[in-house]
Design a protein around this motif. Structure first.
Motif, mmCIF file in Angstrom:
data_model
loop_
_atom_site.group_PDB
_atom_site.id
_atom_site.type_symbol
_atom_site.label_atom_id
_atom_site.label_comp_id
_atom_site.label_asym_id
_atom_site.label_seq_id
_atom_site.Cartn_x
_atom_site.Cartn_y
_atom_site.Cartn_z
ATOM 1 N N VAL A 22 0.828 -1.208 0.000
ATOM 2 C CA VAL A 22 0.000 0.000 0.000
ATOM 3 C C VAL A 22 0.864 1.261 0.000
ATOM 4 C CG1 VAL A 22 -1.644 1.354 1.343
ATOM 5 C CG2 VAL A 22 -2.000 -1.109 1.054
ATOM 6 N N VAL A 23 1.874 1.305 0.853
ATOM 7 C CA VAL A 23 2.736 2.486 0.937
ATOM 8 C C VAL A 23 3.468 2.718 -0.382
ATOM 9 C CG1 VAL A 23 4.816 3.420 2.028
ATOM 10 C CG2 VAL A 23 3.016 2.384 3.430
ATOM 11 N N PHE A 24 4.017 1.660 -0.958
ATOM 12 C CA PHE A 24 4.769 1.835 -2.196
ATOM 13 C C PHE A 24 3.864 2.059 -3.397
ATOM 14 C CE2 PHE A 24 8.415 0.569 0.245
ATOM 15 C CZ PHE A 24 9.467 1.203 -0.399
ATOM 16 N N PHE A 29 2.811 5.899 -7.617
ATOM 17 C CA PHE A 29 1.914 6.843 -8.286
ATOM 18 C C PHE A 29 2.575 8.216 -8.385
ATOM 19 C CE2 PHE A 29 -1.442 10.015 -8.378
ATOM 20 C CZ PHE A 29 -2.292 9.523 -9.360
ATOM 21 N N ILE A 30 3.178 8.658 -7.293
ATOM 22 C CA ILE A 30 3.799 9.983 -7.269
ATOM 23 C C ILE A 30 5.001 10.042 -8.210
ATOM 24 C CG2 ILE A 30 5.064 11.627 -5.817
ATOM 25 C CD1 ILE A 30 3.297 10.660 -3.473
ATOM 26 N N THR A 31 5.884 9.062 -8.106
ATOM 27 C CA THR A 31 7.099 9.105 -8.929
ATOM 28 C C THR A 31 6.785 8.912 -10.409
ATOM 29 O OG1 THR A 31 7.483 6.747 -8.430
ATOM 30 C CG2 THR A 31 8.651 8.374 -7.093
ATOM 31 N N HIS A 32 5.853 8.013 -10.716
ATOM 32 C CA HIS A 32 5.517 7.779 -12.123
ATOM 33 C C HIS A 32 4.835 8.981 -12.743
ATOM 34 C CE1 HIS A 32 2.501 6.264 -15.151
ATOM 35 N NE2 HIS A 32 3.637 5.970 -15.721
ATOM 36 N N ARG A 33 3.871 9.561 -12.045
ATOM 37 C CA ARG A 33 3.094 10.659 -12.612
ATOM 38 C C ARG A 33 3.855 11.986 -12.624
ATOM 39 N NH1 ARG A 33 -2.452 9.496 -13.130
ATOM 40 N NH2 ARG A 33 -2.590 7.247 -13.464
ATOM 41 N N LEU A 34 4.695 12.203 -11.615
ATOM 42 C CA LEU A 34 5.303 13.527 -11.460
ATOM 43 C C LEU A 34 6.793 13.582 -11.768
ATOM 44 C CD1 LEU A 34 3.576 14.686 -8.135
ATOM 45 C CD2 LEU A 34 2.840 15.093 -10.505
ATOM 46 N N GLN A 38 12.944 6.988 -14.261
ATOM 47 C CA GLN A 38 14.015 6.579 -13.352
ATOM 48 C C GLN A 38 13.600 6.647 -11.888
ATOM 49 O OE1 GLN A 38 16.693 5.062 -14.383
ATOM 50 N NE2 GLN A 38 17.543 4.781 -12.327
ATOM 51 N N PRO A 39 12.962 7.725 -11.409
ATOM 52 C CA PRO A 39 12.500 7.708 -10.011
ATOM 53 C C PRO A 39 11.482 6.603 -9.733
ATOM 54 C CG PRO A 39 12.605 9.950 -10.829
ATOM 55 C CD PRO A 39 12.801 9.058 -12.008
ATOM 56 N N HIS A 40 10.602 6.352 -10.724
ATOM 57 C CA HIS A 40 9.642 5.253 -10.549
ATOM 58 C C HIS A 40 10.369 3.921 -10.453
ATOM 59 C CE1 HIS A 40 6.448 2.431 -12.336
ATOM 60 N NE2 HIS A 40 6.173 2.612 -11.064
ATOM 61 N N LYS A 41 11.372 3.731 -11.292
ATOM 62 C CA LYS A 41 12.129 2.487 -11.287
ATOM 63 C C LYS A 41 12.839 2.278 -9.949
ATOM 64 C CE LYS A 41 15.984 -0.064 -12.326
ATOM 65 N NZ LYS A 41 17.216 -0.187 -11.537
ATOM 66 N N TYR A 117 0.244 -1.904 -10.528
ATOM 67 C CA TYR A 117 0.671 -0.589 -11.028
ATOM 68 C C TYR A 117 1.996 -0.703 -11.770
ATOM 69 C CZ TYR A 117 1.025 4.474 -11.246
ATOM 70 O OH TYR A 117 1.089 5.778 -11.703
ATOM 71 N N ASN A 118 2.931 -1.435 -11.190
ATOM 72 C CA ASN A 118 4.226 -1.584 -11.847
ATOM 73 C C ASN A 118 4.117 -2.361 -13.152
ATOM 74 O OD1 ASN A 118 7.127 -1.454 -12.095
ATOM 75 N ND2 ASN A 118 7.149 -3.590 -11.477
ATOM 76 N N LEU A 119 3.309 -3.407 -13.164
ATOM 77 C CA LEU A 119 3.157 -4.186 -14.398
ATOM 78 C C LEU A 119 2.540 -3.345 -15.509
ATOM 79 C CD1 LEU A 119 1.951 -7.636 -13.001
ATOM 80 C CD2 LEU A 119 4.176 -7.108 -14.010
ATOM 81 N N LYS A 120 1.632 -2.449 -15.173
ATOM 82 C CA LYS A 120 0.968 -1.619 -16.176
ATOM 83 C C LYS A 120 1.831 -0.462 -16.650
ATOM 84 C CE LYS A 120 -3.392 -0.566 -15.848
ATOM 85 N NZ LYS A 120 -4.692 -0.101 -15.312
ATOM 86 N N TYR A 121 2.602 0.127 -15.748
ATOM 87 C CA TYR A 121 3.294 1.373 -16.083
ATOM 88 C C TYR A 121 4.812 1.299 -15.992
ATOM 89 C CZ TYR A 121 -1.450 3.146 -15.415
ATOM 90 O OH TYR A 121 -2.802 3.355 -15.497
#
Length: 244
Positions: A22-24, A29-34, A38-41, A117-121
């Protein structure tokens, strides 16, 4: 006695496991969208580090053996046997320099915090196993993307996980399609031993003190071998480690 003790410890494990997801999910969401890829990864890498730490609650030991220095300027195809859902976090964390992406069934693309979320984005591909033509096309596009971005594709050619640790026959179609569409990749056989025991009772309880072993085998270059040689090499390396 050990199985009885596993019941309360498994409850504690799932509390921490769910909290991490839940936390991650929020962090992703924050790192991918904003912030971008690389931050999302990096967020996904640390998600899987903490998922591994959750397994330590159960007394699980994870040993990951890799003697190879990978060139991050190459695309890679990681060919592994599959024993449980717990195969994934060590691959993502321990081979994070390769940016591993997965071929997963479409059902996993929704409903699971962080994972879906990770599998989709995050660069992986979701396939409909009931539609073989669509699945092959999706894997082909995935292979081309892996080659262009110099990432790593992870494929479990058994198709489904082994429930008793015995190696199942490798399906050729997905692996062949991936190799044909990522022809300059380095092929990396990866054997996984004993993770099936984490699910030998199903999802509850999870047994205590399981020792899991991952081993990276000698990589080979796809463009100097035909598919039959690649298939046979990966099968032989993994079979000798798992069955031997």
């Amino acid at each position: 006695m050990k199985k009885i003790l596993a019941y309360p410890v498994t409850v504690i494990y799932y509390l921490f496991f769910g909290l991490v997801l839940v936390v991650f999910h929020v962090f992703q969401f924050i790192t991918h969208r904003l912030m971008g890829y690389q931050p999302h990864k990096i967020t996904v890498d640390w998600l899987n580090f903490f998922l591994m730490r959750c397994l330590n609650i159960l007394g699980t030991q994870i040993h990951f053996y890799n003697d190879y220095d990978f060139n991050k300027n190459n695309a890679h195809i990681i060919v592994a046997n599959h024993q449980s859902m717990y195969d994934i976090p060590p691959i993502i964390w321990c081979l994070r320099q390769l940016h591993p992406k997965f071929i997963s069934k479409i059902e996993l693309g929704k409903g699971i915090p962080s994972v879906s979320y990770n599998l989709k984005y995050g660069g992986s591909v979701l396939i409909d196993r009931k539609n073989s033509e669509s699945a092959v096309n999706a894997i082909a596009e995935f292979g081309q993307r892996i080659q262009a971005r110099k990432h790593a594709a992870v494929i479990f050619p058994e198709g489904t996980r082994s429930r008793d640790g015995r190696l199942k026959r490798f399906s050729e179609n997905g692996l062949r399609t991936l190799v044909e569409n990522c022809p300059d990749a380095v092929i990396v056989p990866l054997s996984i031993e004993n993770s099936w025991q984490l699910q030998k009772y199903g999802m509850f309880p999870l047994p205590l003190g399981v020792k899991i072993r991952f081993k990276v085998h000698q990589p080979i270059e796809a463009n100097v071998h035909n598919f039959e040689q690649i298939y046979e090499y990966c099968w032989r390396e993994i079979e000798e480690e798992v069955e031997g």
